[in-house]
Design an enzyme around this catalytic site. Structure first.
Site, mmCIF file in Angstrom:
data_model
loop_
_atom_site.group_PDB
_atom_site.id
_atom_site.type_symbol
_atom_site.label_atom_id
_atom_site.label_comp_id
_atom_site.label_asym_id
_atom_site.label_seq_id
_atom_site.Cartn_x
_atom_site.Cartn_y
_atom_site.Cartn_z
ATOM 1 N N ASP A 94 -19.347 26.089 -28.900
ATOM 2 C CA ASP A 94 -19.386 24.919 -29.778
ATOM 3 C C ASP A 94 -20.799 24.622 -30.264
ATOM 4 O O ASP A 94 -20.992 24.001 -31.297
ATOM 5 C CB ASP A 94 -18.798 23.700 -29.071
ATOM 6 C CG ASP A 94 -17.298 23.904 -28.899
ATOM 7 O OD1 ASP A 94 -16.898 24.599 -27.932
ATOM 8 O OD2 ASP A 94 -16.538 23.440 -29.761
ATOM 9 N N LYS A 110 -16.181 24.992 -24.041
ATOM 10 C CA LYS A 110 -15.168 24.202 -23.334
ATOM 11 C C LYS A 110 -15.453 24.123 -21.832
ATOM 12 O O LYS A 110 -15.829 25.121 -21.218
ATOM 13 C CB LYS A 110 -13.799 24.847 -23.596
ATOM 14 C CG LYS A 110 -12.622 24.170 -22.956
ATOM 15 C CD LYS A 110 -12.516 22.703 -23.266
ATOM 16 C CE LYS A 110 -12.433 22.396 -24.746
ATOM 17 N NZ LYS A 110 -12.595 20.948 -25.061
ATOM 18 N N ALA A 146 -14.542 24.830 -32.945
ATOM 19 C CA ALA A 146 -15.774 24.496 -33.668
ATOM 20 C C ALA A 146 -15.774 24.926 -35.146
ATOM 21 O O ALA A 146 -16.000 24.091 -36.039
ATOM 22 C CB ALA A 146 -16.964 25.075 -32.912
HETATM 23 O O1 MRU Z 1 -12.027 20.854 -27.727
HETATM 24 P P1 MRU Z 1 -11.744 22.077 -28.548
HETATM 25 O O2 MRU Z 1 -10.397 22.655 -28.318
HETATM 26 O O3 MRU Z 1 -12.052 21.865 -30.010
HETATM 27 O O4 MRU Z 1 -12.797 23.131 -28.016
HETATM 28 C C1 MRU Z 1 -12.810 24.415 -28.527
HETATM 29 C C2 MRU Z 1 -13.717 25.327 -27.787
HETATM 30 O O5 MRU Z 1 -14.406 24.949 -26.868
HETATM 31 C C3 MRU Z 1 -13.804 26.719 -28.319
HETATM 32 O O6 MRU Z 1 -14.055 27.625 -27.287
HETATM 33 C C4 MRU Z 1 -14.959 26.773 -29.310
HETATM 34 O O7 MRU Z 1 -14.830 25.778 -30.270
HETATM 35 C C5 MRU Z 1 -15.037 28.076 -29.980
HETATM 36 S S1 MRU Z 1 -13.756 28.220 -31.170
HETATM 37 C C6 MRU Z 1 -13.873 29.616 -32.014
#
Ligand code: MRU
Length: 314
Positions: free
Chosen positions: A212, A223, A48
């Site tokens: 996110d 996620k 994110a």
């Molecule tokens: O689909 P992604 O890999 O972009 O998802 C990322 C996540 O879900 C992370 O846990 C979230 O963005 C936090 S990152 C500091």
């Protein structure tokens, strides 16, 4: 470590191509908004905070690309947050740079504030942490969110071991394992469904994940698979922390049920890096995120302090 840097010419950015990890560390130059949009959509850059930073630079490259960049990925609110900041700025490149620096400092502070919480949960000689997805410096540009307190604990001399969820279908756990190996943090990768067993067996002291988008009531979108870990943690009396900068909080949404959940291509489940796991004809669903209700979250670690989920609204 950095996952994104400005190119020497001052008009482009360079990013680590995360689709090539953990097998190769390759940097890619992005010099147009379309290239940035493609990198976000295809998860060359991901996480994110990092997609927010990248999108900010993308808009600085081409002021008219707001919609193109905004529609790349719907769930992480950091994207719109960064685009709005750059759109409102006169010097757009300086604004993008300020976002990158701000997110880096926020993550450093999250590490500082989160470390004592993790250490308090330690029940034996080694602090045993479970994390899901990749919320380290690869996902934020610097430090990380969920991994920042782990790095801080390690730096302070605490013995740490991290259980790393594989995180199907994109295997972000492999990125976390790569990062932890690079940082000298002991860890073991486990399949997504192993976490419940480990918690039941008393092999996990604390869970920490990134986010996110966090709604006004403290519901946390992260996620897919995060919710099940939170349920298992709750059932086993294990603290479940969420680490995220302010840019991930969306107070315009009353609850997590209003957060748009990205549905990605079924091909991500049917195969991996050219290897086929399932026939093309197998129908697949691929929601990329889930929502953990606020009641399952012990605390939200932001750069401004550690909040109970109910305090997010204030
Ligand atoms: O689909 P992604 O890999 O972009 O998802 C990322 C996540 O879900 C992370 O846990 C979230 O963005 C936090 S990152 C500091």
């Amino acid at each position: 470590m950095k996952a994104l840097r400005e190119a020497a010419n001052g008009r482009a950015i360079e990013v680590i191509d995360q689709t090539k990890l953990p097998f190769a560390l390759e940097w890619l130059t992005l010099s147009t908004a379309s290239e940035v949009a493609h990198a976000i959509k295809s998860m060359i850059v991901r996480g994110a905070p990092l997609i927010g930073v990248a999108a900010g630079y993308g808009l600085a490259m081409e002021a008219g690309a707001y919609e193109l960049l905004k529609e790349t990925r719907p769930t992480a609110v950091n994207l719109k947050w960064a685009l709005d900041k750059v759109r409102a700025a006169t010097d757009k490149w300086a604004a993008a740079r300020a976002i990158a620096a701000g997110e880096s400092e926020a993550c450093r502070r999250i590490g500082e504030l989160g470390r004592p919480l993790l250490e308090k949960a330690k029940r034996g000689e080694t602090l045993r942490v479970l994390t899901h997805c990749n919320a380290g410096w690869l996902a934020t540009g610097d430090w990380g969110t969920a991994l920042a307190p782990i790095y801080a604990a390690k730096a302070a001399g605490t013995k740490v071991h991290v259980w790393v969820d594989e995180t199907r279908p994109r295997n972000q756990g492999a990125l976390t394992a790569w990062e932890l190996a690079d940082g000298g943090v002991p860890h073991r990768l486990i399949v997504d469904n192993a976490g419940g067993l480990l918690m039941l067996r008393g092999e996990v002291d604390v869970c920490i994940v990134g986010a996110d988008r966090i709604a006004r009531n403290g519901d946390v979108c992260n996620k897919v698979g995060t919710y099940l870990k939170a349920l298992a943690a709750h059932d086993n009396g294990i603290p479940f922390y969420v680490a995220a900068p302010e840019s991930t909080i969306d107070r315009s949404l009353a609850s997590g049920s209003l957060i748009p959940i990205e549905e990605r291509s079924g091909d991500e489940v049917r195969g991996w890096h050219g290897a086929r796991l399932l026939p093309e004809t197998t129908p697949v669903g691929n929601p990329a995120f889930d929502v953990t209700p606020a009641k399952l979250v012990t605390g939200i670690i932001t750069e401004h302090g550690v909040l109970a989920p109910a305090e997010i609204a204030r």
